[in-house]
Design a protein around this motif. Structure first.
Motif, PDB file in Angstrom:
ATOM      1  N   UNK A   1       0.749  -1.392  -0.014  1.00 16.07           N
ATOM      2  CA  UNK A   1      -0.007   0.064  -0.078  1.00 16.07           C
ATOM      3  C   UNK A   1       0.766   1.383   0.030  1.00 16.07           C
ATOM      4  N   UNK A   2       0.518   2.151  -0.921  1.00 15.67           N
ATOM      5  CA  UNK A   2       1.288   3.615  -0.972  1.00 15.67           C
ATOM      6  C   UNK A   2       0.066   4.487  -0.432  1.00 15.67           C
ATOM      7  N   UNK A   3       0.467   5.246   0.829  1.00 17.39           N
ATOM      8  CA  UNK A   3      -0.861   5.830   1.351  1.00 17.39           C
ATOM      9  C   UNK A   3      -0.253   7.456   1.741  1.00 17.39           C
TER      10      UNK A   3
ATOM     11  N   UNK B   1       2.226  10.964  -2.368  1.00 16.78           N
ATOM     12  CA  UNK B   1       1.618  10.069  -2.690  1.00 16.78           C
ATOM     13  C   UNK B   1       1.597   9.384  -4.007  1.00 16.78           C
ATOM     14  N   UNK B   2       1.577  10.215  -5.062  1.00 17.62           N
ATOM     15  CA  UNK B   2       1.861   9.975  -6.407  1.00 17.62           C
ATOM     16  C   UNK B   2       3.179   9.619  -6.670  1.00 17.62           C
ATOM     17  N   UNK B   3       4.247  10.360  -6.181  1.00 18.04           N
ATOM     18  CA  UNK B   3       5.886  10.273  -6.366  1.00 18.04           C
ATOM     19  C   UNK B   3       6.163   8.944  -5.670  1.00 18.04           C
ATOM     20  N   UNK B   4       5.601   8.523  -4.728  1.00 26.44           N
ATOM     21  CA  UNK B   4       5.782   7.218  -4.082  1.00 26.44           C
ATOM     22  C   UNK B   4       5.357   6.205  -4.903  1.00 26.44           C
ATOM     23  N   UNK B   5       4.360   6.328  -5.320  1.00 25.47           N
ATOM     24  CA  UNK B   5       3.686   5.251  -6.223  1.00 25.47           C
ATOM     25  C   UNK B   5       4.366   5.114  -7.641  1.00 25.47           C
ATOM     26  N   UNK B   6       4.868   6.179  -8.238  1.00 22.90           N
ATOM     27  CA  UNK B   6       5.767   6.152  -9.316  1.00 22.90           C
ATOM     28  C   UNK B   6       6.891   5.378  -9.093  1.00 22.90           C
TER      29      UNK B   6
ATOM     30  N   UNK C   1      -5.738   7.624   0.803  1.00 25.78           N
ATOM     31  CA  UNK C   1      -5.253   8.472   1.812  1.00 25.78           C
ATOM     32  C   UNK C   1      -5.465   7.636   3.024  1.00 25.78           C
ATOM     33  N   UNK C   2      -4.685   7.707   4.071  1.00 26.32           N
ATOM     34  CA  UNK C   2      -4.472   6.737   5.210  1.00 26.32           C
ATOM     35  C   UNK C   2      -5.551   7.072   6.117  1.00 26.32           C
ATOM     36  N   UNK C   3      -6.282   6.216   6.995  1.00 32.68           N
ATOM     37  CA  UNK C   3      -7.027   6.692   7.956  1.00 32.68           C
ATOM     38  C   UNK C   3      -6.692   8.042   8.720  1.00 32.68           C
TER      39      UNK C   3
END
Length: 282
Positions: free
Chosen positions: A230-232, A240-245, A261-263
């Motif tokens: 999970x990337x959150x 978030x998007x940069x970690x995902x990429x 988004x995280x809790x």
């Protein structure tokens, strides 16, 4: 074999509707907005993170009361012979203690409170994997409890924050207090280990923190086969998007990655412009 149920809390990041469909009980922590306490599950995540970005006021959080747990336990025990109750790390919240108090009041022989040492999807994945084991019917209650207690050995949780002030004000900063007051453009790399937030290193530059965080989160554990990821983020599609990429660049198929988004309970203590990666391994 006894019929075994699961109880968790909203910090597991699993959608409440999914929990309900799976027959998993859920107790909510609270958010204190000025003088009013609201259940975290009743607050829109996106709206809350937008509020956090622009507000000078940092809301407080509160654990569920023992009475909240008692209500869920009594309801669940109508359908199950025994319950395994697994929650946010006891080192981060009093939720675990509230669960223990409630179990003694309701039926401590049938309710088993097990420390997860986890948060966010680290907790979510142990709940989902535990459900699979229970559904298989191949494991005793003691084996299931042991599985939960040792699950953390197969999990990586790494994250960075826009500011350490939120963790410091919330009292959850732990040993990462050494990073408070860092120089401009130096980002803290943190991890969750043994249920507490620990400092890893300071890294100069945004691009470097993205690469380093991803590399550490992808370090193999167990037999080295990636099972879940999970990337959150706390409302920041940029981090978030940069970690995902970066994860996709390492060869992880996009469809394998949960991105969300995280809790808000956890996210509130991290603050805006925070993001992280949770991985579990076979």
């Amino acid at each position: 074999m006894p019929k075994i149920g699961i109880v968790t809390d909203n910090t597991c990041d699993i959608d409440p509707k999914q929990l309900e469909e799976m027959g998993i009980g859920c107790v909510s922590l609270y958010v204190k907005m000025k003088d009013k306490f609201e259940k975290a599950v009743d607050i829109d995540v996106d709206d809350f993170y937008e509020f956090l970005k622009t507000s000078d006021y940092i809301p407080a959080t509160s654990q569920p009361t023992p009475q909240d747990f008692e209500e869920v336990y009594k309801k669940m025990l109508k359908d199950y012979d025994e319950l395994i109750s697994v929650h946010l790390s006891g080192k981060l919240s009093g939720t675990y203690n509230s669960a223990r108090i409630a179990a003694k009041e309701v039926d401590e022989k049938r309710i088993h409170i097990v420390e997860s040492y986890e948060a966010t999807w680290g907790l979510g994945y142990v709940v989902l994997e535990l459900k699979k084991l229970i559904d298989s019917g191949d494991y005793s209650i003691e084996e299931l409890k042991s599985f939960v207690e040792h699950f953390q050995e197969k999990v990586n949780v790494y994250f960075t924050v826009g500011s350490l002030n939120y963790l410091a004000k919330g009292g959850r900063i732990g040993k990462a207090t050494a990073f408070v007051g860092s120089m401009l453009n130096i980002k803290p790399l943190l991890k969750l280990e043994n249920g507490e937030i620990l400092p890893v290193k300071r890294i100069r530059g945004y691009n470097k923190i993205i690469k380093e965080l991803t590399t550490l989160a992808m370090e193999e554990k167990g037999r080295g086969e990636l099972k879940n990821i999970t990337v959150e983020h706390t409302g920041s599609l940029k981090i978030g998007g940069d970690l995902l990429d970066e994860v996709v660049k390492l060869g992880v198929p996009r469809e394998k990655i949960i991105f969300e988004p995280m809790d808000i309970i956890i996210g509130m203590h991290l603050g805006p412009d925070s993001g992280g990666i949770v991985t579990t391994w076979e």
